[in-house]
Write a protein that holds these residues in place. Structure first.
Motif, PDB file in Angstrom:
ATOM      1  N   LEU A  67      -0.823  -7.928  -0.784  1.00  0.00           N
ATOM      2  CA  LEU A  67       0.446  -7.957  -1.496  1.00  0.00           C
ATOM      3  C   LEU A  67       0.478  -6.797  -2.487  1.00  0.00           C
ATOM      4  N   PHE A  68       1.462  -5.914  -2.321  1.00  0.00           N
ATOM      5  CA  PHE A  68       1.636  -4.800  -3.240  1.00  0.00           C
ATOM      6  C   PHE A  68       2.637  -5.204  -4.318  1.00  0.00           C
ATOM      7  N   VAL A  69       2.307  -4.905  -5.562  1.00  0.00           N
ATOM      8  CA  VAL A  69       3.130  -5.309  -6.699  1.00  0.00           C
ATOM      9  C   VAL A  69       3.920  -4.120  -7.244  1.00  0.00           C
ATOM     10  N   ARG A  70       4.773  -4.417  -8.224  1.00  0.00           N
ATOM     11  CA  ARG A  70       5.576  -3.422  -8.934  1.00  0.00           C
ATOM     12  C   ARG A  70       6.502  -2.629  -8.012  1.00  0.00           C
ATOM     13  N   GLY A  71       6.909  -3.246  -6.902  1.00  0.00           N
ATOM     14  CA  GLY A  71       7.854  -2.600  -5.994  1.00  0.00           C
ATOM     15  C   GLY A  71       7.277  -1.487  -5.150  1.00  0.00           C
ATOM     16  N   LYS A  72       5.964  -1.371  -5.134  1.00  0.00           N
ATOM     17  CA  LYS A  72       5.333  -0.291  -4.372  1.00  0.00           C
ATOM     18  C   LYS A  72       5.384  -0.589  -2.875  1.00  0.00           C
ATOM     19  N   VAL A  73       5.656   0.465  -2.113  1.00  0.00           N
ATOM     20  CA  VAL A  73       5.707   0.369  -0.660  1.00  0.00           C
ATOM     21  C   VAL A  73       4.785   1.448  -0.098  1.00  0.00           C
ATOM     22  N   PRO A  74       3.862   1.063   0.775  1.00  0.00           N
ATOM     23  CA  PRO A  74       2.941   2.061   1.335  1.00  0.00           C
ATOM     24  C   PRO A  74       3.659   3.020   2.284  1.00  0.00           C
ATOM     25  N   CYS A  75       3.038   4.180   2.498  1.00  0.00           N
ATOM     26  CA  CYS A  75       3.614   5.173   3.410  1.00  0.00           C
ATOM     27  C   CYS A  75       3.467   4.706   4.859  1.00  0.00           C
ATOM     28  N   SER A  76       4.121   5.385   5.748  1.00  0.00           N
ATOM     29  CA  SER A  76       4.132   4.983   7.161  1.00  0.00           C
ATOM     30  C   SER A  76       2.737   4.986   7.785  1.00  0.00           C
ATOM     31  N   ASP A  77       1.854   5.889   7.373  1.00  0.00           N
ATOM     32  CA  ASP A  77       0.484   5.906   7.912  1.00  0.00           C
ATOM     33  C   ASP A  77      -0.276   4.638   7.542  1.00  0.00           C
ATOM     34  N   VAL A  78      -0.099   4.172   6.338  1.00  0.00           N
ATOM     35  CA  VAL A  78      -0.762   2.946   5.874  1.00  0.00           C
ATOM     36  C   VAL A  78      -0.172   1.735   6.604  1.00  0.00           C
ATOM     37  N   ILE A  79       1.127   1.720   6.760  1.00  0.00           N
ATOM     38  CA  ILE A  79       1.774   0.625   7.488  1.00  0.00           C
ATOM     39  C   ILE A  79       1.290   0.593   8.939  1.00  0.00           C
ATOM     40  N   ARG A  80       1.215   1.752   9.559  1.00  0.00           N
ATOM     41  CA  ARG A  80       0.750   1.843  10.942  1.00  0.00           C
ATOM     42  C   ARG A  80      -0.693   1.328  11.080  1.00  0.00           C
ATOM     43  N   LEU A  81      -1.560   1.696  10.133  1.00  0.00           N
ATOM     44  CA  LEU A  81      -2.944   1.233  10.151  1.00  0.00           C
ATOM     45  C   LEU A  81      -3.019  -0.283   9.981  1.00  0.00           C
ATOM     46  N   ALA A  82      -2.211  -0.834   9.095  1.00  0.00           N
ATOM     47  CA  ALA A  82      -2.185  -2.289   8.892  1.00  0.00           C
ATOM     48  C   ALA A  82      -1.718  -2.998  10.156  1.00  0.00           C
ATOM     49  N   GLU A  83      -0.714  -2.453  10.812  1.00  0.00           N
ATOM     50  CA  GLU A  83      -0.240  -3.035  12.075  1.00  0.00           C
ATOM     51  C   GLU A  83      -1.364  -3.037  13.109  1.00  0.00           C
ATOM     52  N   GLU A  84      -2.059  -1.915  13.195  1.00  0.00           N
ATOM     53  CA  GLU A  84      -3.171  -1.791  14.142  1.00  0.00           C
ATOM     54  C   GLU A  84      -4.269  -2.815  13.867  1.00  0.00           C
ATOM     55  N   LYS A  85      -4.548  -3.062  12.597  1.00  0.00           N
ATOM     56  CA  LYS A  85      -5.608  -3.987  12.194  1.00  0.00           C
ATOM     57  C   LYS A  85      -5.104  -5.418  12.032  1.00  0.00           C
ATOM     58  N   GLN A  86      -3.831  -5.637  12.274  1.00  0.00           N
ATOM     59  CA  GLN A  86      -3.181  -6.943  12.162  1.00  0.00           C
ATOM     60  C   GLN A  86      -3.341  -7.553  10.770  1.00  0.00           C
ATOM     61  N   ILE A  87      -3.039  -6.731   9.778  1.00  0.00           N
ATOM     62  CA  ILE A  87      -3.074  -7.153   8.375  1.00  0.00           C
ATOM     63  C   ILE A  87      -1.633  -7.198   7.865  1.00  0.00           C
ATOM     64  N   VAL A  88      -1.238  -8.330   7.327  1.00  0.00           N
ATOM     65  CA  VAL A  88       0.107  -8.484   6.774  1.00  0.00           C
ATOM     66  C   VAL A  88       0.189  -7.694   5.470  1.00  0.00           C
ATOM     67  N   LEU A  89       1.226  -6.883   5.345  1.00  0.00           N
ATOM     68  CA  LEU A  89       1.503  -6.179   4.094  1.00  0.00           C
ATOM     69  C   LEU A  89       2.817  -6.689   3.543  1.00  0.00           C
ATOM     70  N   MET A  90       2.785  -7.100   2.289  1.00  0.00           N
ATOM     71  CA  MET A  90       3.985  -7.567   1.606  1.00  0.00           C
ATOM     72  C   MET A  90       4.171  -6.758   0.332  1.00  0.00           C
ATOM     73  N   THR A  91       5.397  -6.690  -0.129  1.00  0.00           N
ATOM     74  CA  THR A  91       5.674  -6.010  -1.385  1.00  0.00           C
ATOM     75  C   THR A  91       6.620  -6.869  -2.229  1.00  0.00           C
ATOM     76  N   THR A  92       6.402  -6.829  -3.535  1.00  0.00           N
ATOM     77  CA  THR A  92       7.250  -7.562  -4.470  1.00  0.00           C
ATOM     78  C   THR A  92       7.509  -6.693  -5.697  1.00  0.00           C
TER      79      THR A  92
END
Length: 115
Positions: free
Chosen positions: A69-94
């Motif tokens: 869970l990323f806080v303070r409204g932070k959103v990871p870049c597309s490379d990080v999102i792609r890696l999380a998808e590959e590793k099947q890790i849920v990424l959330m932001t608030t």
């Protein structure tokens, strides 16, 4: 606690591995120091952080964490999102801060790790 319920509590958006929101976590740990995460965190823990780099995903992968869970409204870049998808890790932001998220989750029954 199911990730789907956590999302509702803290008004979070899922940015990676949306099909994993049915996962359950037993504890939460908030830190921007990945060395602390590696030292203290075990499986079935929600990692709460303000860091959005690939090191966070690699750390979660090493510990077999299912969600970050990323806080303070932070959103990871597309490379990080792609890696999380590959590793099947849920990424959330608030938009909440780490402190606020921790309080909300604790108040609703999700405990921190035991040292």
């Amino acid at each position: 606690m199911q990730l789907k319920y956590i999302m509702e509590l803290i008004q979070a958006d899922v940015v990676a591995h949306k099909c994993g929101i049915e996962y359950d976590v037993q504890t939460a740990f908030g830190s921007d120091l990945m060395s602390d995460v590696l030292a203290y965190v075990e499986e079935d823990t929600l990692l709460i952080t303000g860091l959005t780099n690939q090191q966070v995903i690699r750390t979660a992968e090493m510990l077999d964490l299912k969600a970050i869970l990323f806080v303070r409204g932070k959103v990871p870049c597309s490379d990080v999102i792609r890696l999380a998808e590959e590793k099947q890790i849920v990424l959330m932001t608030t938009k909440h801060t780490l402190f606020s998220v921790s309080g909300i989750l604790y108040q609703n029954g999700l405990c921190g790790i035991k040292l």
